[in-house]
Design a protein around this motif. Sequence first.
Motif, PDB file in Angstrom:
ATOM      1  N   SER A  77      -2.338  -1.212  -7.433  1.00  0.00           N
ATOM      2  CA  SER A  77      -1.316  -2.139  -6.960  1.00  0.00           C
ATOM      3  C   SER A  77      -0.593  -1.500  -5.777  1.00  0.00           C
ATOM      4  O   SER A  77      -0.755  -0.310  -5.492  1.00  0.00           O
ATOM      5  CB  SER A  77      -0.317  -2.437  -8.084  1.00  0.00           C
ATOM      6  OG  SER A  77       0.439  -1.268  -8.392  1.00  0.00           O
ATOM      7  N   TRP A  78       0.217  -2.293  -5.076  1.00  0.00           N
ATOM      8  CA  TRP A  78       0.938  -1.731  -3.929  1.00  0.00           C
ATOM      9  C   TRP A  78       1.909  -0.651  -4.377  1.00  0.00           C
ATOM     10  O   TRP A  78       2.169   0.304  -3.644  1.00  0.00           O
ATOM     11  CB  TRP A  78       1.664  -2.846  -3.162  1.00  0.00           C
ATOM     12  CG  TRP A  78       2.826  -3.465  -3.890  1.00  0.00           C
ATOM     13  CD1 TRP A  78       2.811  -4.576  -4.683  1.00  0.00           C
ATOM     14  CD2 TRP A  78       4.182  -2.993  -3.867  1.00  0.00           C
ATOM     15  NE1 TRP A  78       4.057  -4.834  -5.177  1.00  0.00           N
ATOM     16  CE2 TRP A  78       4.929  -3.877  -4.683  1.00  0.00           C
ATOM     17  CE3 TRP A  78       4.838  -1.927  -3.264  1.00  0.00           C
ATOM     18  CZ2 TRP A  78       6.290  -3.726  -4.907  1.00  0.00           C
ATOM     19  CZ3 TRP A  78       6.198  -1.775  -3.472  1.00  0.00           C
ATOM     20  CH2 TRP A  78       6.916  -2.662  -4.283  1.00  0.00           C
ATOM     21  N   ARG A  79       2.449  -0.802  -5.591  1.00  0.00           N
ATOM     22  CA  ARG A  79       3.367   0.227  -6.113  1.00  0.00           C
ATOM     23  C   ARG A  79       2.638   1.554  -6.321  1.00  0.00           C
ATOM     24  O   ARG A  79       3.186   2.620  -6.044  1.00  0.00           O
ATOM     25  CB  ARG A  79       3.992  -0.249  -7.424  1.00  0.00           C
ATOM     26  CG  ARG A  79       4.951  -1.418  -7.294  1.00  0.00           C
ATOM     27  CD  ARG A  79       5.593  -1.748  -8.636  1.00  0.00           C
ATOM     28  NE  ARG A  79       6.517  -2.862  -8.533  1.00  0.00           N
ATOM     29  CZ  ARG A  79       6.173  -4.145  -8.626  1.00  0.00           C
ATOM     30  NH1 ARG A  79       4.875  -4.471  -8.800  1.00  0.00           N
ATOM     31  NH2 ARG A  79       7.069  -5.097  -8.523  1.00  0.00           N
ATOM     32  N   GLN A  80       1.414   1.465  -6.825  1.00  0.00           N
ATOM     33  CA  GLN A  80       0.650   2.694  -7.048  1.00  0.00           C
ATOM     34  C   GLN A  80       0.246   3.344  -5.735  1.00  0.00           C
ATOM     35  O   GLN A  80       0.253   4.575  -5.609  1.00  0.00           O
ATOM     36  CB  GLN A  80      -0.570   2.383  -7.916  1.00  0.00           C
ATOM     37  CG  GLN A  80      -0.198   2.071  -9.364  1.00  0.00           C
ATOM     38  CD  GLN A  80      -1.327   1.469 -10.159  1.00  0.00           C
ATOM     39  OE1 GLN A  80      -2.182   0.763  -9.613  1.00  0.00           O
ATOM     40  NE2 GLN A  80      -1.348   1.719 -11.463  1.00  0.00           N
ATOM     41  N   TRP A  81      -0.115   2.503  -4.729  1.00  0.00           N
ATOM     42  CA  TRP A  81      -0.399   3.064  -3.409  1.00  0.00           C
ATOM     43  C   TRP A  81       0.846   3.730  -2.829  1.00  0.00           C
ATOM     44  O   TRP A  81       0.767   4.801  -2.216  1.00  0.00           O
ATOM     45  CB  TRP A  81      -0.886   1.963  -2.459  1.00  0.00           C
ATOM     46  CG  TRP A  81      -2.329   1.609  -2.622  1.00  0.00           C
ATOM     47  CD1 TRP A  81      -2.848   0.438  -3.076  1.00  0.00           C
ATOM     48  CD2 TRP A  81      -3.453   2.457  -2.345  1.00  0.00           C
ATOM     49  NE1 TRP A  81      -4.219   0.483  -3.104  1.00  0.00           N
ATOM     50  CE2 TRP A  81      -4.631   1.710  -2.649  1.00  0.00           C
ATOM     51  CE3 TRP A  81      -3.591   3.758  -1.875  1.00  0.00           C
ATOM     52  CZ2 TRP A  81      -5.909   2.230  -2.487  1.00  0.00           C
ATOM     53  CZ3 TRP A  81      -4.877   4.284  -1.719  1.00  0.00           C
ATOM     54  CH2 TRP A  81      -6.005   3.528  -2.019  1.00  0.00           C
ATOM     55  N   ALA A  82       2.013   3.113  -3.038  1.00  0.00           N
ATOM     56  CA  ALA A  82       3.267   3.675  -2.531  1.00  0.00           C
ATOM     57  C   ALA A  82       3.572   5.007  -3.222  1.00  0.00           C
ATOM     58  O   ALA A  82       3.996   5.982  -2.576  1.00  0.00           O
ATOM     59  CB  ALA A  82       4.409   2.685  -2.752  1.00  0.00           C
ATOM     60  N   LEU A  83       3.339   5.066  -4.559  1.00  0.00           N
ATOM     61  CA  LEU A  83       3.587   6.303  -5.288  1.00  0.00           C
ATOM     62  C   LEU A  83       2.653   7.411  -4.818  1.00  0.00           C
ATOM     63  O   LEU A  83       3.068   8.569  -4.652  1.00  0.00           O
ATOM     64  CB  LEU A  83       3.401   6.061  -6.790  1.00  0.00           C
ATOM     65  CG  LEU A  83       3.630   7.272  -7.708  1.00  0.00           C
ATOM     66  CD1 LEU A  83       5.019   7.864  -7.507  1.00  0.00           C
ATOM     67  CD2 LEU A  83       3.421   6.882  -9.170  1.00  0.00           C
TER      68      LEU A  83
ATOM     69  N   PHE B 227       1.340   9.301 -12.783  1.00  0.00           N
ATOM     70  CA  PHE B 227       0.439   8.452 -11.998  1.00  0.00           C
ATOM     71  C   PHE B 227      -0.938   8.395 -12.653  1.00  0.00           C
ATOM     72  O   PHE B 227      -1.510   7.314 -12.869  1.00  0.00           O
ATOM     73  CB  PHE B 227       0.354   9.001 -10.574  1.00  0.00           C
ATOM     74  CG  PHE B 227      -0.559   8.240  -9.662  1.00  0.00           C
ATOM     75  CD1 PHE B 227      -0.223   6.972  -9.229  1.00  0.00           C
ATOM     76  CD2 PHE B 227      -1.753   8.800  -9.232  1.00  0.00           C
ATOM     77  CE1 PHE B 227      -1.066   6.258  -8.369  1.00  0.00           C
ATOM     78  CE2 PHE B 227      -2.598   8.102  -8.382  1.00  0.00           C
ATOM     79  CZ  PHE B 227      -2.255   6.829  -7.952  1.00  0.00           C
TER      80      PHE B 227
END
Length: 565
Positions: free
Chosen positions: A309-315, A378
């Motif tokens: 998800s975009w949140r995981q890419w951001a993390l 993560f």
Amino acid sequence: MTEECEDLSQSQNHLGRNLLVLAGIFLLMLVLNHLMPLHRDDYDYSLIWMTTEHITSAQDTVYSAYRHYLLHGGRMFTVLCLNFFLWLGKFAFDIANALMFTALVVLLYFHARRSVEWRQEPLILAVTGLFAWLSFPHFGEVAVWKSGSTVYLWSAVPVALFLLPYNITLAKGQASLRSWAILPMFLLGIIAGWSVENLAVTVVGLTFGISWYLRRQGKMAGWMPAGAFGSLLGLIGLVGAPGNFVRYDDQGAGKGIFAHIGNQFAGNGEMLLYILPLVLLLLCAWRIYKLELAEKKGLVIDRAPLQFSWRQWALLGVILLLVVSYFNGSFVAWTVRDILYAVVMVPLGLTKPKTIDHFDNLFKGFDEMAIYWLTIFFVYALVKKQLGLTSPVIKMLAQKVSAREVWQAFPAVRYAGCMLALALINNFVMIAAPTFPARATFSSVAMIIIAAVAVLREPLIRGYFAAHGHKVLMAGAWGLALFTLSASMLVTYTMQQENDARIAMVQEAAAKGEPIAYMEPIAMKNRALRHVFFVDFDNGVTKDGLCKYYGIKDIKVNTDKEKHR
């Protein structure tokens, strides 16, 4: 005949991989030990205890250990080893310490297998080494620094070796050694009991308990009570030392029971931070066991393909930014520090020098701890997703499969549960001690590593992870290993250079007959998840030992922290 040749070839291939894993572990530890200079208590132990005379013979090592026994503490075996190798020289110690750590990894693996067969699982052996690298609290202090490693690492190895026949006997239901082992086990028991206080108590209780249990089963061999009585004699020698009472008067005076209870929360809490990867892996494994039982009852689990998800890419981007920051002066940590100082500390009036010093110290390890925790969570989130362990599924598993069912169905769960309970008991023994630093959890963490490896090597768990989380786990393991290894090497090398320069200043002052050596503080405070242990020269322990060793009166370090931050 062809199948036998293939099995032999595969066995030899696994043996070669195992040896390669062990060679890698040994070389890593050898390099770290080579880079680690003599430090703090090492200088005190290089002298005959509580004198200014240098140890110059084997006789001096024994005499110094005897004085230590009378005046400071009962750990005669570990102190004797430390004195002896400090007398032999640093290179001999570096090799011995690297061998000790490698031996401990092998012994932890044997305990997880409950067998001394080790040809089939090079990956699990490597995982055991990785767990040992990541999970032992204050690694640099307990496995690299000479005075610390001889207390904790060098105690754990003979204890693990001593307990192995008991463990294998319990697993196989028959004695793993014969009558010839009575005297060797008695002598090894003395060494195991004469180790570290909480571990020694655990060893005595465990060996007597196992001997009694097997006697009732009609399976007790003579070496079992012999080893137990040997460990009891070692414990008596350990706790009965006159030096223990001297040290307790200094450290334990005025501390009531509530202080001892508080120590338990502090020690166990800090240990939990280091064993977080093990805890989350065991939690995943527990849920896999539940999944297996639930699927046998007809429950079907939908497993979605792995997608970020975009949140995981951001993390992931934040983690990479922190890695860049770590190797470039920790600019993220100091930016966060400056913002909090301006927005929170100044308005609240928290600007006293001592308060600011503690505040600064908090951010010296900010990047490395953030990288560690964020990476672990993560990876955990991704593995959970691949296993199909969504919140509704976890709630459903709790309803359909009880903990008792899991406990009864899987022997590995029962063994791991016993090891976890033993680890907690081993820590609880420290309630009698005036202090409970995180390094004292070393032996308990070793037991938790055994529990984790025992579960992970079971075919069911390995199969689930191989099918649904193998790539993520491998990427996470490689990422954490490479980061911590490179960071530790860099910081240790830098500290060695800084130390050598300042030792040269001390030697120069001593050669000129000057009573005081003046120097600047060491600028780099990064400790790489405590895999590096180093304290500046103005610390009391460091300074006192150095002054006695080199024959000067004092060391003065410029304490203008803002200038050198």
